[in-house]
Design a protein around this motif. Structure first.
Motif, PDB file in Angstrom:
ATOM      1  N   VAL A   1       1.060  -1.700  -0.206  1.00 14.33           N
ATOM      2  CA  VAL A   1       0.333  -0.507  -0.113  1.00 14.33           C
ATOM      3  C   VAL A   1       0.614   1.447  -0.376  1.00 14.33           C
ATOM      4  O   VAL A   1       0.603   2.525  -0.851  1.00 14.33           O
ATOM      5  CB  VAL A   1      -1.396  -0.360   1.583  1.00 14.33           C
ATOM      6  CG1 VAL A   1      -1.739   1.494   1.204  1.00 14.33           C
ATOM      7  CG2 VAL A   1      -2.291  -0.835   0.958  1.00 14.33           C
ATOM      8  N   SER A   2       1.807   1.424   1.056  1.00 14.54           N
ATOM      9  CA  SER A   2       2.546   2.215   1.214  1.00 14.54           C
ATOM     10  C   SER A   2       3.783   2.244   0.175  1.00 14.54           C
ATOM     11  O   SER A   2       4.645   3.301  -0.016  1.00 14.54           O
ATOM     12  CB  SER A   2       3.393   2.556   2.157  1.00 14.54           C
ATOM     13  OG  SER A   2       4.013   1.026   2.856  1.00 14.54           O
ATOM     14  N   GLU A   3       4.019   1.124  -0.441  1.00 17.84           N
ATOM     15  CA  GLU A   3       5.354   0.413  -1.631  1.00 17.84           C
ATOM     16  C   GLU A   3       6.373   1.215  -0.763  1.00 17.84           C
ATOM     17  O   GLU A   3       7.222   1.149  -1.434  1.00 17.84           O
ATOM     18  CB  GLU A   3       4.811   1.814  -2.458  1.00 17.84           C
ATOM     19  CG  GLU A   3       3.669   1.705  -3.356  1.00 17.84           C
ATOM     20  CD  GLU A   3       3.850   1.778  -4.860  1.00 17.84           C
ATOM     21  OE1 GLU A   3       4.511   2.843  -5.283  1.00 17.84           O
ATOM     22  OE2 GLU A   3       2.953   1.694  -5.716  1.00 17.84           O
ATOM     23  N   VAL A   4       6.498   1.291   0.365  1.00 17.85           N
ATOM     24  CA  VAL A   4       7.779   1.350   1.490  1.00 17.85           C
ATOM     25  C   VAL A   4       9.118   0.479   1.488  1.00 17.85           C
ATOM     26  O   VAL A   4       7.710  -0.950   1.336  1.00 17.85           O
ATOM     27  CB  VAL A   4       8.006   1.762   2.854  1.00 17.85           C
ATOM     28  CG1 VAL A   4       8.885   2.195   3.861  1.00 17.85           C
ATOM     29  CG2 VAL A   4       6.820   2.978   2.629  1.00 17.85           C
ATOM     30  N   LYS A   5      10.161   0.061   0.602  1.00 19.35           N
ATOM     31  CA  LYS A   5      10.498  -0.842   1.431  1.00 19.35           C
ATOM     32  C   LYS A   5      11.727  -0.634   2.013  1.00 19.35           C
ATOM     33  O   LYS A   5      11.869   0.476   2.150  1.00 19.35           O
ATOM     34  CB  LYS A   5      11.804  -1.357  -0.401  1.00 19.35           C
ATOM     35  CG  LYS A   5      10.750  -1.725  -1.489  1.00 19.35           C
ATOM     36  CD  LYS A   5      11.471  -2.099  -2.359  1.00 19.35           C
ATOM     37  CE  LYS A   5      10.498  -2.114  -4.307  1.00 19.35           C
ATOM     38  NZ  LYS A   5      11.274  -2.780  -4.903  1.00 19.35           N
ATOM     39  N   ILE A   6      12.293  -2.113   2.841  1.00 18.24           N
ATOM     40  CA  ILE A   6      13.435  -1.548   3.404  1.00 18.24           C
ATOM     41  C   ILE A   6      14.182  -3.129   3.351  1.00 18.24           C
ATOM     42  O   ILE A   6      13.878  -3.986   3.571  1.00 18.24           O
ATOM     43  CB  ILE A   6      13.098  -1.762   5.350  1.00 18.24           C
ATOM     44  CG1 ILE A   6      11.976  -0.890   5.577  1.00 18.24           C
ATOM     45  CG2 ILE A   6      14.246  -1.349   6.260  1.00 18.24           C
ATOM     46  CD1 ILE A   6      11.226  -1.272   7.175  1.00 18.24           C
ATOM     47  N   LYS A   7      15.538  -2.197   3.018  1.00 15.34           N
ATOM     48  CA  LYS A   7      16.976  -3.499   2.723  1.00 15.34           C
ATOM     49  C   LYS A   7      17.623  -3.717   4.068  1.00 15.34           C
ATOM     50  O   LYS A   7      17.844  -2.839   4.381  1.00 15.34           O
ATOM     51  CB  LYS A   7      17.158  -2.999   1.057  1.00 15.34           C
ATOM     52  CG  LYS A   7      16.306  -3.139  -0.464  1.00 15.34           C
ATOM     53  CD  LYS A   7      16.855  -2.516  -0.895  1.00 15.34           C
ATOM     54  CE  LYS A   7      16.156  -3.107  -2.681  1.00 15.34           C
ATOM     55  NZ  LYS A   7      17.035  -2.811  -4.026  1.00 15.34           N
ATOM     56  N   ALA A   8      17.682  -4.674   3.816  1.00 16.81           N
ATOM     57  CA  ALA A   8      18.604  -5.144   5.186  1.00 16.81           C
ATOM     58  C   ALA A   8      19.689  -6.198   5.094  1.00 16.81           C
ATOM     59  O   ALA A   8      18.745  -7.229   4.791  1.00 16.81           O
ATOM     60  CB  ALA A   8      17.968  -5.506   6.912  1.00 16.81           C
ATOM     61  N   THR A   9      20.682  -5.850   5.638  1.00 12.52           N
ATOM     62  CA  THR A   9      22.191  -6.641   5.366  1.00 12.52           C
ATOM     63  C   THR A   9      22.497  -6.611   6.787  1.00 12.52           C
ATOM     64  O   THR A   9      23.138  -5.527   7.791  1.00 12.52           O
ATOM     65  CB  THR A   9      23.215  -6.175   4.484  1.00 12.52           C
ATOM     66  OG1 THR A   9      22.325  -6.138   3.326  1.00 12.52           O
ATOM     67  CG2 THR A   9      24.284  -6.840   3.783  1.00 12.52           C
ATOM     68  N   GLN A  10      23.293  -7.419   7.083  1.00 17.24           N
ATOM     69  CA  GLN A  10      24.145  -7.843   8.175  1.00 17.24           C
ATOM     70  C   GLN A  10      25.203  -8.531   8.300  1.00 17.24           C
ATOM     71  O   GLN A  10      25.518 -10.074   7.297  1.00 17.24           O
ATOM     72  CB  GLN A  10      23.267  -8.596   9.445  1.00 17.24           C
ATOM     73  CG  GLN A  10      23.439  -9.025  10.831  1.00 17.24           C
ATOM     74  CD  GLN A  10      24.541 -10.654  11.142  1.00 17.24           C
ATOM     75  OE1 GLN A  10      24.733 -11.131  12.110  1.00 17.24           O
ATOM     76  NE2 GLN A  10      23.618 -11.718   9.803  1.00 17.24           N
ATOM     77  N   LEU A  11      26.387  -8.232   9.128  1.00 18.68           N
ATOM     78  CA  LEU A  11      27.466  -8.918   8.521  1.00 18.68           C
ATOM     79  C   LEU A  11      28.340  -9.511  10.366  1.00 18.68           C
ATOM     80  O   LEU A  11      28.185  -8.846  11.384  1.00 18.68           O
ATOM     81  CB  LEU A  11      28.962  -8.377   7.889  1.00 18.68           C
ATOM     82  CG  LEU A  11      30.072  -9.167   7.574  1.00 18.68           C
ATOM     83  CD1 LEU A  11      30.172  -9.956   6.925  1.00 18.68           C
ATOM     84  CD2 LEU A  11      31.016  -8.285   7.373  1.00 18.68           C
ATOM     85  N   GLY A  12      28.238 -10.840  10.734  1.00 20.21           N
ATOM     86  CA  GLY A  12      28.621 -11.118  11.943  1.00 20.21           C
ATOM     87  C   GLY A  12      29.744 -12.078  12.041  1.00 20.21           C
ATOM     88  O   GLY A  12      30.412 -12.994  10.877  1.00 20.21           O
ATOM     89  N   ALA A  13      30.180 -12.333  13.706  1.00 19.90           N
ATOM     90  CA  ALA A  13      31.398 -12.827  13.419  1.00 19.90           C
ATOM     91  C   ALA A  13      31.598 -13.456  14.776  1.00 19.90           C
ATOM     92  O   ALA A  13      31.583 -12.315  16.007  1.00 19.90           O
ATOM     93  CB  ALA A  13      33.044 -12.501  13.119  1.00 19.90           C
ATOM     94  N   SER A  14      31.886 -14.922  14.625  1.00 27.07           N
ATOM     95  CA  SER A  14      31.865 -15.001  16.584  1.00 27.07           C
ATOM     96  C   SER A  14      33.195 -16.275  16.645  1.00 27.07           C
ATOM     97  O   SER A  14      33.500 -16.253  15.860  1.00 27.07           O
ATOM     98  CB  SER A  14      30.732 -15.662  17.423  1.00 27.07           C
ATOM     99  OG  SER A  14      30.898 -16.932  16.581  1.00 27.07           O
ATOM    100  N   ALA A  15      34.256 -15.789  18.134  1.00 25.64           N
ATOM    101  CA  ALA A  15      35.388 -16.773  17.915  1.00 25.64           C
ATOM    102  C   ALA A  15      35.738 -17.207  19.548  1.00 25.64           C
ATOM    103  O   ALA A  15      35.025 -16.513  20.715  1.00 25.64           O
ATOM    104  CB  ALA A  15      36.295 -15.667  17.705  1.00 25.64           C
ATOM    105  N   PRO A  16      35.533 -18.825  19.495  1.00 24.85           N
ATOM    106  CA  PRO A  16      36.368 -19.612  20.850  1.00 24.85           C
ATOM    107  C   PRO A  16      37.329 -18.350  21.752  1.00 24.85           C
ATOM    108  O   PRO A  16      38.385 -17.993  20.497  1.00 24.85           O
ATOM    109  CB  PRO A  16      36.097 -20.330  20.143  1.00 24.85           C
ATOM    110  CG  PRO A  16      37.119 -20.668  19.064  1.00 24.85           C
ATOM    111  CD  PRO A  16      35.967 -19.541  18.095  1.00 24.85           C
ATOM    112  N   LEU A  17      37.030 -18.213  22.541  1.00 27.90           N
ATOM    113  CA  LEU A  17      37.752 -17.497  23.815  1.00 27.90           C
ATOM    114  C   LEU A  17      37.947 -17.976  24.701  1.00 27.90           C
ATOM    115  O   LEU A  17      36.304 -17.430  25.758  1.00 27.90           O
ATOM    116  CB  LEU A  17      37.744 -15.905  23.616  1.00 27.90           C
ATOM    117  CG  LEU A  17      38.775 -15.625  24.317  1.00 27.90           C
ATOM    118  CD1 LEU A  17      40.350 -15.751  23.658  1.00 27.90           C
ATOM    119  CD2 LEU A  17      38.894 -14.049  24.488  1.00 27.90           C
TER     120      LEU A  17
END
Length: 342
Positions: A262-278
């Protein structure tokens, strides 16, 4: 020759039968308690909020789960679980949330897969929480915040998952695993006061260090109560993602889009992540960026943290997060907390 059982023999037989029945079924009280102490300020907030908060890494919950073996490879199960706000002792994630907002369903499973009826997770939930280093943290995971947590502070920022992380009145079918591949189809019925329906699907693949996922949702009903959107819109939401565990570091990448017809609103989302044992825990870092075409603004959230394992059921954590939206004052949040599963 006929055999007659004594009262003692009958009692022993009854106890044996009862024991066999109990061995084929179980009911479990389960839950999770998560509390943190910290200071929170999201982008656009007028003031900082010092708090003893609930659900820093996982939303606290409690409930009962059960399963019965029907024989022939069939099992029936049930789940009644409620979210908790431990600071106040209130049920639900927020005021107005349904009591059994986490689960209220019955399942039938076998070699054909599993059918779930009732309130259960939406297609977006597992792909979102399994493909970011902060898991299901609705307080500190940049991906979860951008996907599921709207800001009510004047910025007008809304999440990319408009139909919530759980759907009421749904029927879902989950396939058996095929070499690490599993898919679930979801359909949400309207209630008596609403029109429309929700449909969606999610797919996940895990093989060794590699993980892949995708989901799609077409929603005409909001949740937790299945109500038609005020603007009468149909809203779509999709995401693809992957992870790879190099042992010394595990990487995560997701990209998706939400759209209102209806509003024609678009939300584009990108995520980059990392985890490391410590040591006995792990380091976590993630950045998510979303672009809202209706607001013509960009949001970027960065978080780092450390999760220290005390036992199989208990861990403590410390997180730091910075949140920024175009033309608004940025905010920084930090907290330390403890999480216990039972």
């Amino acid at each position: 020759m006929k055999k007659h059982l004594t009262r003692g023999a009958l009692a022993a037989a009854a106890l044996a039968a009862a024991g066999a029945a109990q061995a084929q079924s179980s009911v479990t009280l389960a839950g999770l308690a998560d509390m943190y102490v910290g200071s929170m300020r999201m982008a656009g907030d007028a003031t900082r909020r010092n708090t003893a908060g609930s659900g820093g890494m996982t939303t606290s919950w409690i409930g009962v789960k059960g399963v019965e073996d029907l024989g022939g490879g069939l099992q029936v199960g049930f789940n009644f679980t409620s979210f908790l706000r431990m600071g106040s002792g209130d049920s639900g994630r927020f005021t107005g949330d349904t009591f059994w907002s986490r689960d209220a369903n019955i399942t039938l499973g076998g070699g054909f897969g599993t059918v779930t009826l009732g309130r259960w997770m939406a297609p977006n939930f597992l792909p979102t929480i399994l493909f970011n280093p902060f898991g299901d943290s609705f307080a500190f995971s940049p991906l979860v915040l951008h996907a599921n947590v709207s800001l009510y502070n004047g910025t007008g920022w809304t999440g990319t998952s408009p139909a919530d992380t759980g759907w009421a009145n749904q029927v879902a079918y989950t396939t058996p695993g095929f070499g690490g591949l599993k898919a679930t189809l979801h359909y949400q019925f309207r209630d008596s006061a609403a029109s429309g329906h929700n449909v969606g699907a999610d797919v996940m693949y895990f093989s060794g260090p590699l993980g892949l996922t995708a989901f799609y949702e077409r929603a005409q009903l909001g949740n937790p109560v299945a109500a038609t959107y005020a603007d009468g819109s149909t809203r779509t939401n999709w995401m693809v993602g992957g992870s790879y565990d190099f042992q010394v570091v595990k990487l995560f990448l997701t990209h998706g889009q939400a759209r209102n017809d209806v509003s024609e609103v678009k939300i584009k989302a990108t995520q980059l992540g990392a985890s490391a044992p410590l040591g006995p825990g792990k380091l976590m870092a993630s950045v998510a960026q979303s672009k809202n075409s209706g607001l013509d603004k960009t949001r970027r959230t960065i978080a780092v943290g450390y999760d220290y394992t005390l036992s199989k059921r208990t861990d403590v954590y410390a997180n730091l997060m910075h949140d920024r939206i175009t033309d608004y004052k940025s905010g920084t949040s930090y907290a330390v907390g403890i999480r216990h599963r039972f």
